[in-house]
Every structure is written in structure tokens, then in C-alpha cells.
Design an enzyme around this catalytic site. Structure first.
Site, mmCIF file in Angstrom:
data_model
loop_
_atom_site.group_PDB
_atom_site.id
_atom_site.type_symbol
_atom_site.label_atom_id
_atom_site.label_comp_id
_atom_site.label_asym_id
_atom_site.label_seq_id
_atom_site.Cartn_x
_atom_site.Cartn_y
_atom_site.Cartn_z
ATOM 1 N N CYS A 121 0.826 -1.222 0.000
ATOM 2 C CA CYS A 121 0.000 0.000 0.000
ATOM 3 C C CYS A 121 0.854 1.264 0.000
ATOM 4 C CB CYS A 121 -0.923 0.005 1.205
ATOM 5 S SG CYS A 121 -2.072 -1.367 1.204
ATOM 6 N N HIS A 261 -2.149 6.690 5.099
ATOM 7 C CA HIS A 261 -2.769 5.564 4.390
ATOM 8 C C HIS A 261 -4.104 5.254 5.068
ATOM 9 C CE1 HIS A 261 -3.537 1.865 2.455
ATOM 10 N NE2 HIS A 261 -3.103 1.069 3.418
ATOM 11 N N ASN A 291 -10.102 0.580 2.209
ATOM 12 C CA ASN A 291 -8.667 0.575 1.925
ATOM 13 C C ASN A 291 -8.452 0.274 0.438
ATOM 14 O OD1 ASN A 291 -5.951 0.001 1.652
ATOM 15 N ND2 ASN A 291 -5.813 -1.285 3.469
#
Ligand code: COA
Length: 334
Positions: A121, A261, A291
Site C-alpha cells: 500500500c 494511508h 482501503n
């Protein structure tokens, strides 16, 4: 901001584009097919919705849409792009990567080099770091970076512990040697390979090739050690954040906005607590998109800009963690 704070001037983020699929899957939708509840998902993660590609849609099309917007919003045209970096953890096909398809679809110059970058990520922040250093060290001038993910294609929709967490999306930026936008003050990339298996998809590679019956084998879907990820995430984002601040000669009190994030609201709140920063200085949109891996940072950053929270002159700290475990941060002045 005081000019003397900078050790050196790095390139600029000239623009941000974003794209998400039209289809929205709510927690209530998931309640119909899984032993889960809106209450469980909301209280553990802060997620209410996720945008998910339809079966016939191709993930790279999101990258194309986000790129078109990023180029349109920037002072340069498609013909000016001299390098393309696509940060993604999934590909339209195993070989080649996704980048040539996006370059082709955008109609960029046939000479433009491209590559895929896989850093969990944290891919978008790794791409910023790589692009900034390609400009400084190799003389590139206008690099298109893309964070593209369609984890809906690799989660097991019957596994309530993972599928509720993710959504699809893409973000893109043009990084330029000069121009308006976000002046990059410092970038960092870190890794902790001892945590390589915290988040993983084992099947489909050379160690565990595609096989008949794999649709019933959990190793062919994304899995994770949820609690282990949670604990590591806060430490990683804190370390990379403090690193870029130190590198730029700035303090947390100089930072107007943090864009972390967007994995989970509890991780974000824990990060805020650990840094001693109030939540009203943190951009959060995990509720709407869940996400989206490499796309969360550009999606949240763009939202902060569009809603007028992030203003010209603001110091913005971006920080991410993910599979690998790869993590990193970028500090910029918008
Ligand atoms: N709905 C209902 N129950 C669920 C569920 C769901 N969607 N998913 C898991 N559960 C159950 C588990 O089966 C387990 O049940 P058991 O105790 O009977 O075995 C229980 O909930 C675990 O609950 P809890 O201990 O409260 O979970 P948690 O607080 O660790 O939260 C996560 C789970 C995944 C939300 C949390 O660990 C997390 O956010 N981790 C980080 C994940 C992440 O961000 N990954 C991506 C990184 S890029």
C-alpha cells in the site's frame, strides 16, 4: 515557510487525479452474504462503503481515468510525459506489467519508458520518491505516477476478516522538475522484510502456481495477520513521518495536514495519538472508499484539496505502510 529550512529543493507534485468505480458496496450489502454487521465493520474499521469494479471492467481503466485527470489538471500535455511509473500490487496480466497498457491507452509518446512498482500500500509514496530522484539524478522532467488497485479481484468474498476492508480505486500525479503545485521537501522509503508475510497472497506465483481447485484454497486470496498489521502500522508510519520531518529540518508543529494511508480509522487515530496530533489535522475518507491500497493517499489528498481543507502554502505530510512490509513518507508544501 522559511526557505532556509530546506536542505535542498526537490521536484514538484504538479497535479492529482483520481478515479473510483461507480458501483458501491455498503456494509448492509455485505450483511446479506456474510456473517458480519455494519456495527462490527464500522466500530473496528470506520468503513461504511467501498467502490468495487464490475466483473467486466478492467482494473487498468481506473489508472487511465485518474491519469487523464492528472494530466488535464497539470500545466503539461500527454506529449510532455517522459516516464510512467505504475504502483500496483495486481496486474491486468502477469506479464507484462500494467504500465504499458496505460501508456498505450493514454496515447503517450511511443518512446516513453514505463515500469510497474510493487510496494504494497506504500506504492504511491515509493513512486513519488523514485520520480523525485529520477528527476534529480537522471534529468527526467515530467513523470506520470499512478497508484492503482483492484483488490476486490483477489480477496475472498466469503472471508469476512478481509473482504470488508478493501475497495478499488486509482490516483495519479504528474511530478515535474519545476512548476506550480506541491513542492516536495523530503521523501523516504523504508522496509521490514521480517514482516513480509503479515499481508500476503501466496498462490498464483512460482512457489505456488495456479492450480485446479485453487478457488477453494485460501492461499489463493489475500490474507493477513490483522492484529500484527495493526501494531506494526502505527510504528512504521510514525518512524517514516519523523524521518522526513528531520530531513527537511521541520517539526510536527510546522505540519498543517497529515494524509495517512486509509486502512482503518483506529490505526489512523492511534497514529495521531502517538504523534501527539489532533484528528482535525488529519484527512480521513476511509468511511467512503475503504482501503484502496496504493490509491488511498492520492484519493484522500485530492479530497482534502477539493473540499478546500488543504490550501496553497500548507505543509502536508503523507505517510503509508503495507505489504512487504514497505513503508514511507513524503513531506511537501502545497
Ligand atoms: N464481521 C464480524 N466478525 C468478524 C469480522 C467481520 N467482518 N471479521 C472478523 N471477525 C471476527 C473474527 O472471526 C474473530 O472472531 P473470534 O474471536 O470468534 O475468533 C473476531 O472478529 C476478532 O475480533 P477482534 O479481535 O475484535 O478483531 P480486531 O480488533 O483485531 O479487528 C481488524 C480486526 C482486521 C479490523 C484489525 O485487526 C485491523 O484493522 N488490522 C489491520 C488490517 C489492515 O489494515 N490491513 C491492511 C493493511 S495495508
Amino acid at each position: 515557510m522559511n526557505e532556509s529550512c530546506h536542505k535542498e529543493t526537490l521536484p514538484n507534485i504538479l497535479s492529482i487525479g483520481a478515479a473510483v468505480p461507480d458501483k458501491v458496496v455498503t456494509n448492509e450489502d455485505l450483511e446479506k452474504t456474510l456473517d458480519t454487521s455494519d456495527e462490527w465493520i464500522t466500530s473496528r474499521t470506520g468503513i461504511k462503503h467501498r467502490h468495487v469494479l464490475e466483473e467486466e471492467e478492467i482494473p487498468s481503466s481506473l489508472g487511465v481515468d485518474a491519469s487523464r485527470e492528472a494530466i488535464e489538471e497539470s500545466p503539461v500535455g500527454p506529449e510532455d510525459i517522459d516516464l510512467v511509473v505504475v504502483a500496483t500490487n495486481i496486474s491486468d496480466m502477469p506479464i507484462p506489467g500494467t504500465s504499458p497498457f496505460i501508456v498505450n491507452e493514454l496515447g503517450l509518446s511511443s518512446d516513453v519508458p514505463f515500469f510497474d512498482l510493487k510496494a504494497g500500500c506504500s506504492g504511491f509514496l515509493y513512486a513519488i520518491d523514485v520520480a523525485a530522484n529520477m528527476i534529480k539524478g537522471k534529468g527526467y522532467e515530467r513523470i506520470l505516477i499512478i497508484g492503482l488497485e483492484a483488490l476486490s479481484r483477489v480477496v475472498n468474498w466469503e472471508d469476512r476478516s478481509t473482504c470488508v476492508l478493501f475497495g478499488d480505486g486509482a490516483g495519479a500525479s504528474v511530478i515535474g522538475a519545476r512548476g506550480e503545485g506541491g513542492r516536495i521537501l523530503s521523501t523516504s522509503m523504508f522496509g521490514d522484510p521480517s514482516k513480509a508475510k503479515l499481508i500476503r497472497l501466496e498462490g498464483g506465483g512460482t512457489r505456488l502456481p495456479p492450480a485446479e481447485g485453487s478457488e477453494d484454497d485460501e492461499r489463493y486470496y489475500v490474507r493477513m495477520e490483522g492484529k500484527g498489521v495493526f501494531k506494526s502500522a502505527v510504528n512504521m508510519m510514525k518512524r517514516s513521518s519523523l524521518n522526513v520531518l528531520e530531513d527537511a529540518g521541520l517539526a510536527l508543529s510546522d505540519v498543517d495536514w497529515i494524509v495517512p494511508h486509509q486502512a482503518n480509522i483506529r490505526i489512523i487515530k492511534q497514529l495521531a495519538k502517538s504523534l501527539g496530533v489532533e484528528m482535525d489535522r488529519i484527512i480521513v475518507n476511509v468511511e467512503e472508499y475503504a482501503n484502496t491500497s496504493t490509491a488511498t493517499i492520492p484519493l484522500a489528498f485530492k479530497e482534502g484539496l477539493d473540499e478546500g481543507s488543504i490550501e496553497p502554502g500548507d505543509v502536508v505530510l503523507l505517510t503509508a505502510f503495507g505489504a512487504g512490509a514497505a513503508y514511507g513518507a513524503t513531506l511537501l508544501e502545497w
